[in-house]
Design a protein around this motif. Structure first.
Motif, short mmCIF file in Angstrom:
data_model
loop_
_atom_site.label_atom_id
_atom_site.label_comp_id
_atom_site.label_asym_id
_atom_site.label_seq_id
_atom_site.Cartn_x
_atom_site.Cartn_y
_atom_site.Cartn_z
N PHE A 166 1.51 -3.98 -3.88
CA PHE A 166 2.18 -5.00 -3.20
C PHE A 166 2.96 -5.20 -4.08
O PHE A 166 3.10 -5.30 -5.42
N GLY A 167 4.45 -5.12 -3.40
CA GLY A 167 5.77 -5.55 -4.37
C GLY A 167 6.25 -6.52 -3.80
O GLY A 167 6.58 -6.71 -2.47
N TYR A 168 6.91 -7.76 -4.74
CA TYR A 168 7.47 -8.77 -4.29
C TYR A 168 8.71 -9.22 -4.72
O TYR A 168 9.21 -10.09 -4.32
N GLY A 169 9.02 -8.57 -5.89
CA GLY A 169 10.35 -8.57 -6.59
C GLY A 169 10.82 -7.34 -6.77
O GLY A 169 11.28 -6.67 -5.96
N SER A 170 11.34 -6.91 -8.19
CA SER A 170 11.75 -5.62 -8.41
C SER A 170 10.98 -4.31 -8.04
O SER A 170 11.60 -3.49 -7.97
N LEU A 171 9.91 -4.63 -7.77
CA LEU A 171 9.04 -3.49 -7.17
C LEU A 171 9.41 -2.98 -5.88
O LEU A 171 9.38 -1.77 -5.68
N MET A 172 10.22 -3.86 -5.10
CA MET A 172 10.64 -3.58 -3.72
C MET A 172 11.81 -2.53 -4.12
O MET A 172 11.88 -1.80 -3.08
N ARG B 22 12.86 -1.06 -6.88
CA ARG B 22 12.92 -0.05 -7.92
C ARG B 22 11.25 0.02 -8.16
O ARG B 22 10.68 -0.22 -9.20
N PRO B 23 10.52 0.70 -7.12
CA PRO B 23 9.18 0.92 -7.58
C PRO B 23 8.75 1.75 -8.80
O PRO B 23 7.99 1.42 -9.57
N LYS C 273 6.00 -12.40 1.63
CA LYS C 273 6.37 -11.44 2.33
C LYS C 273 7.12 -10.45 1.25
O LYS C 273 7.73 -10.74 0.67
N GLY C 274 6.66 -8.92 1.36
CA GLY C 274 7.11 -7.91 0.30
C GLY C 274 6.83 -6.69 0.99
O GLY C 274 6.72 -6.71 2.31
N LEU C 275 6.78 -5.84 0.19
CA LEU C 275 6.63 -4.19 0.62
C LEU C 275 5.15 -3.86 0.05
O LEU C 275 4.72 -4.05 -1.26
N ALA C 276 4.40 -3.10 0.88
CA ALA C 276 3.21 -2.52 0.23
C ALA C 276 3.52 -1.19 0.38
O ALA C 276 4.08 -0.37 1.31
N PHE C 277 3.22 -0.43 -0.71
CA PHE C 277 3.50 0.99 -1.06
C PHE C 277 1.86 1.68 -0.93
O PHE C 277 1.23 1.26 -1.88
N ALA C 278 1.86 2.82 -0.17
CA ALA C 278 0.63 3.71 -0.24
C ALA C 278 0.63 4.84 -0.95
O ALA C 278 1.82 5.41 -1.17
N VAL C 279 -0.06 4.82 -1.96
CA VAL C 279 -0.10 5.81 -3.24
C VAL C 279 -1.28 7.04 -2.90
O VAL C 279 -2.46 6.39 -2.69
N THR D 21 0.19 6.30 -11.47
CA THR D 21 0.85 5.11 -11.02
C THR D 21 0.39 3.98 -11.49
O THR D 21 1.26 3.04 -12.08
N LEU D 22 -1.10 3.80 -11.84
CA LEU D 22 -1.54 2.74 -12.36
C LEU D 22 -1.10 2.51 -13.81
O LEU D 22 -1.11 1.48 -14.44
N ALA D 23 -1.24 3.46 -14.58
CA ALA D 23 -0.69 3.60 -15.91
C ALA D 23 0.79 3.29 -16.18
O ALA D 23 1.11 2.24 -17.11
N TYR D 24 1.65 3.60 -15.10
CA TYR D 24 3.11 3.25 -15.07
C TYR D 24 3.18 1.71 -14.79
O TYR D 24 3.78 1.02 -15.59
N LEU D 25 2.53 1.27 -13.90
CA LEU D 25 2.55 -0.19 -13.53
C LEU D 25 2.01 -1.09 -14.62
O LEU D 25 2.57 -2.23 -14.93
#
Length: 174
Positions: free
Chosen positions: A7-13, A15-16, A62-68, A76-80
């Protein structure tokens, strides 16, 4: 195929920074978006902290959900963790989000740690403006962060009164 979700709500929206198979507007219950984190790395320094968003308790976001896809999950987890946990101001948690399609999924979310020294709490808008205007970190000016986030919220049809006000002030040079 089972996906992992972020779930992204700021810059992840905007620049994931990771590969994803699908992205949908999503609603998270129990936390709200707030400029409540002093940034010592990405948008400020310890001497001149910036302000970034955190998911603070109460409300909805309200944000964006990204399916990995599963084969990309560990990378992805290591990056986050490297990106979001630079100073451990966020608590990594799994929260249920409701996708625009109506589906509910469990998504990795980063909630602000209210006990962390970087938790700013609820600052008034003038204090937020002063901090944002005066700070710059490894990822660039704090003003860019606020304006990019506001632009992407607008794209998703999300109105955030505080970020809207800050963006207007920054654009007018106030």
């Amino acid at each position: 195929m089972r996906h992992f979700w972020v779930f992204g709500y700021g810059s992840l929206m905007w620049r994931p920074g990771f590969a994803y198979a699908r992205c949908e507007t999503a609603l998270l219950y129990g936390a709200h978006r707030s400029l409540c984190v002093y940034s010592y790395v990405h948008r400020g320094t310890p001497e001149r902290p910036g302000l970034v968003l955190g998911l603070d308790r109460g409300g909805t976001c309200k944000g964006l959900a990204f399916a990995v896809e599963p084969e990309n999950w560990q990378a992805t987890l290591a990056y986050l963790r490297k990106r979001e946990q630079a100073t451990m101001v966020y608590k990594e948690a799994t929260r249920t989000v409701r996708l625009a399609s109506g589906e509910s999924v469990s998504a990795l979310s980063y909630l602000v740690d209210r006990d962390h020294e970087q938790y700013a709490g609820k600052l008034d808008l003038q204090e937020q403006l002063a901090l944002v205007q005066a700070s710059h970190g490894q990822s660039g000016p704090n003003t860019d962060y606020v304006m990019n986030t506001q632009a992407h919220l607008k794209e998703t049809g999300t109105h955030d009164p505080a970020l809207s006000w800050l963006t207007r002030q920054l654009q007018s040079g106030s």
